[in-house]
Motif scaffolding. Structure first.
Motif, PDB file in Angstrom:
ATOM      1  N   TYR A  99       0.838  -1.203   0.000  1.00 11.03           N
ATOM      2  CA  TYR A  99       0.000   0.000   0.000  1.00 11.03           C
ATOM      3  C   TYR A  99       0.877   1.258   0.000  1.00 11.03           C
ATOM      4  CZ  TYR A  99      -3.228   3.606   1.513  1.00 11.03           C
ATOM      5  OH  TYR A  99      -3.952   4.765   1.610  1.00 11.03           O
ATOM      6  N   THR A 100       1.903   1.252   0.851  1.00 11.88           N
ATOM      7  CA  THR A 100       2.806   2.407   0.936  1.00 11.88           C
ATOM      8  C   THR A 100       3.536   2.627  -0.389  1.00 11.88           C
ATOM      9  OG1 THR A 100       3.119   2.002   3.292  1.00 11.88           O
ATOM     10  CG2 THR A 100       4.763   3.384   2.204  1.00 11.88           C
ATOM     11  N   LEU A 101       4.023   1.545  -0.980  1.00 12.18           N
ATOM     12  CA  LEU A 101       4.734   1.668  -2.255  1.00 12.18           C
ATOM     13  C   LEU A 101       3.803   2.148  -3.371  1.00 12.18           C
ATOM     14  CD1 LEU A 101       6.967  -1.540  -2.183  1.00 12.18           C
ATOM     15  CD2 LEU A 101       7.696   0.822  -1.768  1.00 12.18           C
ATOM     16  N   ALA A 102       2.586   1.646  -3.380  1.00 10.63           N
ATOM     17  CA  ALA A 102       1.630   2.044  -4.425  1.00 10.63           C
ATOM     18  C   ALA A 102       1.219   3.498  -4.280  1.00 10.63           C
ATOM     19  CB  ALA A 102       0.396   1.140  -4.375  1.00 10.63           C
ATOM     20  N   SER A 103       1.128   3.972  -3.036  1.00  9.56           N
ATOM     21  CA  SER A 103       0.704   5.360  -2.837  1.00  9.56           C
ATOM     22  C   SER A 103       1.813   6.364  -3.137  1.00  9.56           C
ATOM     23  CB  SER A 103       0.190   5.554  -1.406  1.00  9.56           C
ATOM     24  OG  SER A 103       1.244   5.375  -0.485  1.00  9.56           O
ATOM     25  N   ASP A 104       3.064   5.914  -3.130  1.00 12.43           N
ATOM     26  CA  ASP A 104       4.196   6.801  -3.382  1.00 12.43           C
ATOM     27  C   ASP A 104       4.955   6.331  -4.622  1.00 12.43           C
ATOM     28  OD1 ASP A 104       5.789   8.971  -2.849  1.00 12.43           O
ATOM     29  OD2 ASP A 104       6.988   7.964  -1.305  1.00 12.43           O
ATOM     30  N   TRP A 105       4.234   5.877  -5.618  1.00  8.31           N
ATOM     31  CA  TRP A 105       4.792   5.240  -6.814  1.00  8.31           C
ATOM     32  C   TRP A 105       5.825   6.104  -7.534  1.00  8.31           C
ATOM     33  CZ3 TRP A 105       4.445   0.321  -8.100  1.00  8.31           C
ATOM     34  CH2 TRP A 105       4.793  -0.068  -9.380  1.00  8.31           C
ATOM     35  N   SER A 106       5.601   7.395  -7.584  1.00  6.99           N
ATOM     36  CA  SER A 106       6.479   8.279  -8.359  1.00  6.99           C
ATOM     37  C   SER A 106       7.862   8.449  -7.730  1.00  6.99           C
ATOM     38  CB  SER A 106       5.820   9.647  -8.531  1.00  6.99           C
ATOM     39  OG  SER A 106       5.630  10.256  -7.271  1.00  6.99           O
ATOM     40  N   LYS A 107       7.987   8.218  -6.432  1.00  9.32           N
ATOM     41  CA  LYS A 107       9.258   8.429  -5.730  1.00  9.32           C
ATOM     42  C   LYS A 107       9.963   7.117  -5.386  1.00  9.32           C
ATOM     43  CE  LYS A 107       7.462  12.621  -3.618  1.00  9.32           C
ATOM     44  NZ  LYS A 107       7.086  13.251  -2.375  1.00  9.32           N
ATOM     45  N   LEU A 108       9.609   6.034  -6.083  1.00 13.28           N
ATOM     46  CA  LEU A 108      10.195   4.730  -5.757  1.00 13.28           C
ATOM     47  C   LEU A 108      11.658   4.649  -6.179  1.00 13.28           C
ATOM     48  CD1 LEU A 108       7.496   2.057  -6.612  1.00 13.28           C
ATOM     49  CD2 LEU A 108       8.212   2.884  -4.397  1.00 13.28           C
ATOM     50  N   SER A 109      12.414   3.945  -5.344  1.00 13.05           N
ATOM     51  CA  SER A 109      13.806   3.631  -5.667  1.00 13.05           C
ATOM     52  C   SER A 109      14.057   2.198  -5.225  1.00 13.05           C
ATOM     53  CB  SER A 109      14.759   4.590  -4.946  1.00 13.05           C
ATOM     54  OG  SER A 109      14.734   4.340  -3.555  1.00 13.05           O
ATOM     55  N   GLY A 110      15.170   1.676  -5.632  1.00 14.38           N
ATOM     56  CA  GLY A 110      15.487   0.301  -5.269  1.00 14.38           C
ATOM     57  C   GLY A 110      15.495   0.065  -3.773  1.00 14.38           C
ATOM     58  N   LYS A 111      16.105   0.986  -3.019  1.00 21.53           N
ATOM     59  CA  LYS A 111      16.180   0.832  -1.572  1.00 21.53           C
ATOM     60  C   LYS A 111      14.799   0.922  -0.929  1.00 21.53           C
ATOM     61  CE  LYS A 111      20.884   2.208  -0.591  1.00 21.53           C
ATOM     62  NZ  LYS A 111      21.765   3.089   0.156  1.00 21.53           N
ATOM     63  N   LYS A 112      13.958   1.832  -1.425  1.00 17.87           N
ATOM     64  CA  LYS A 112      12.626   1.980  -0.843  1.00 17.87           C
ATOM     65  C   LYS A 112      11.783   0.726  -1.040  1.00 17.87           C
ATOM     66  CE  LYS A 112      11.952   6.951  -0.836  1.00 17.87           C
ATOM     67  NZ  LYS A 112      11.142   8.058  -1.335  1.00 17.87           N
ATOM     68  N   VAL A 113      12.084  -0.030  -2.072  1.00 18.09           N
ATOM     69  CA  VAL A 113      11.346  -1.268  -2.321  1.00 18.09           C
ATOM     70  C   VAL A 113      11.984  -2.427  -1.557  1.00 18.09           C
ATOM     71  CG1 VAL A 113      10.704  -2.944  -4.088  1.00 18.09           C
ATOM     72  CG2 VAL A 113      10.534  -0.504  -4.580  1.00 18.09           C
ATOM     73  N   MET A 114      13.321  -2.527  -1.616  1.00 19.59           N
ATOM     74  CA  MET A 114      14.009  -3.685  -1.064  1.00 19.59           C
ATOM     75  C   MET A 114      13.993  -3.753   0.459  1.00 19.59           C
ATOM     76  SD  MET A 114      17.268  -4.239  -3.581  1.00 19.59           S
ATOM     77  CE  MET A 114      18.101  -5.215  -2.376  1.00 19.59           C
ATOM     78  N   VAL A 115      14.252  -2.648   1.130  1.00 20.25           N
ATOM     79  CA  VAL A 115      14.387  -2.677   2.590  1.00 20.25           C
ATOM     80  C   VAL A 115      13.134  -3.236   3.265  1.00 20.25           C
ATOM     81  CG1 VAL A 115      14.668  -1.268   4.671  1.00 20.25           C
ATOM     82  CG2 VAL A 115      16.165  -0.904   2.706  1.00 20.25           C
ATOM     83  N   PRO A 116      11.950  -2.689   3.000  1.00 19.02           N
ATOM     84  CA  PRO A 116      10.782  -3.237   3.705  1.00 19.02           C
ATOM     85  C   PRO A 116      10.455  -4.675   3.295  1.00 19.02           C
ATOM     86  CG  PRO A 116      10.105  -1.492   2.184  1.00 19.02           C
ATOM     87  CD  PRO A 116      11.593  -1.532   2.188  1.00 19.02           C
ATOM     88  N   LEU A 117      10.728  -5.029   2.047  1.00 16.34           N
ATOM     89  CA  LEU A 117      10.432  -6.395   1.613  1.00 16.34           C
ATOM     90  C   LEU A 117      11.408  -7.407   2.218  1.00 16.34           C
ATOM     91  CD1 LEU A 117       9.373  -5.815  -2.094  1.00 16.34           C
ATOM     92  CD2 LEU A 117       7.920  -6.248  -0.110  1.00 16.34           C
TER      93      LEU A 117
END
Length: 189
Positions: free
Chosen positions: A51-69
């Motif tokens: 949900y967090t990643l989908a709501s902030d889709w435009s500012k995604l980076s590799g770290k923002k995706v990888m760390v929480p996952l």
């Protein structure tokens, strides 16, 4: 092979041991509940991350995706540890006739410890990966990695010593110091 009977049939101590063996079910149930709670927490965390990643889709980076996952993966692995403990204790002390895949069968406490040690090594690796991706300071990362490496080396040494003396064949037969042939007596409890 003749059986050596420690206690005469019907002896109160024999009945007490037979009953007390079933008390392990408390640990099984608690481990199973812990597994379900951690897995449920991991599921909720995954949905929250998505949900967090989908709501902030435009500012995604590799770290923002990888760390929480990676952190969520850690939760799933810890939940798996609790599940393996529950399953292993149930198989060893309550009922060994569970219908489970052969790779999940546990025939001894040493085998349960080996399975747990393997999962602990993976959890340490995933945790270290999470710290690496977060960008922790170099010295802290080095100390954390060194501590994880020491634990992994100790577990590897521990497992190597236990499995060096005992080997399980593909048929499930145990050879070595703890094999049935190595001992002259079995005890009827």
């Amino acid at each position: 092979m003749p059986k050596t009977v420690l206690f005469p049939k019907g002896c109160m101590i024999q009945r007490l041991f037979t009953f007390s063996r079933r008390l392990v079910i408390v640990a099984v149930v608690c481990s199973l509940i812990a597994s379900m709670l951690v897995l449920l927490t991991g599921t909720v965390e995954t949905l929250d991350v998505l949900y967090t990643l989908a709501s902030d889709w435009s500012k995604l980076s590799g770290k923002k995706v990888m760390v929480p996952l990676v952190e969520v993966t850690d939760l799933f692995l810890v939940g798996t540890v609790f599940y393996i403990v529950a399953l292993g204790l149930y198989e060893l002390f309550v009922d060994s006739r569970l219908r489970i895949p052969p790779w999940l069968e546990i025939r001894s406490v040493d085998e349960l410890k080996s399975r747990l040690a393997g999962v602990v090594v993976v959890v340490l690796g995933v945790s270290f990966l999470g710290e690496t991706v977060k960008g922790i300071k170099s010295l802290d990362l080095l100390l954390s990695g060194g501590a994880s490496a020491l634990v992994i080396v100790a577990l590897t040494y521990f497992l190597g010593n236990h499995t060096h003396n005992d080997r399980t064949t593909h048929d499930g037969e145990i050879t070595g110091a703890h094999s049935p042939e190595a001992t002259d007596k079995s005890y009827d409890i």
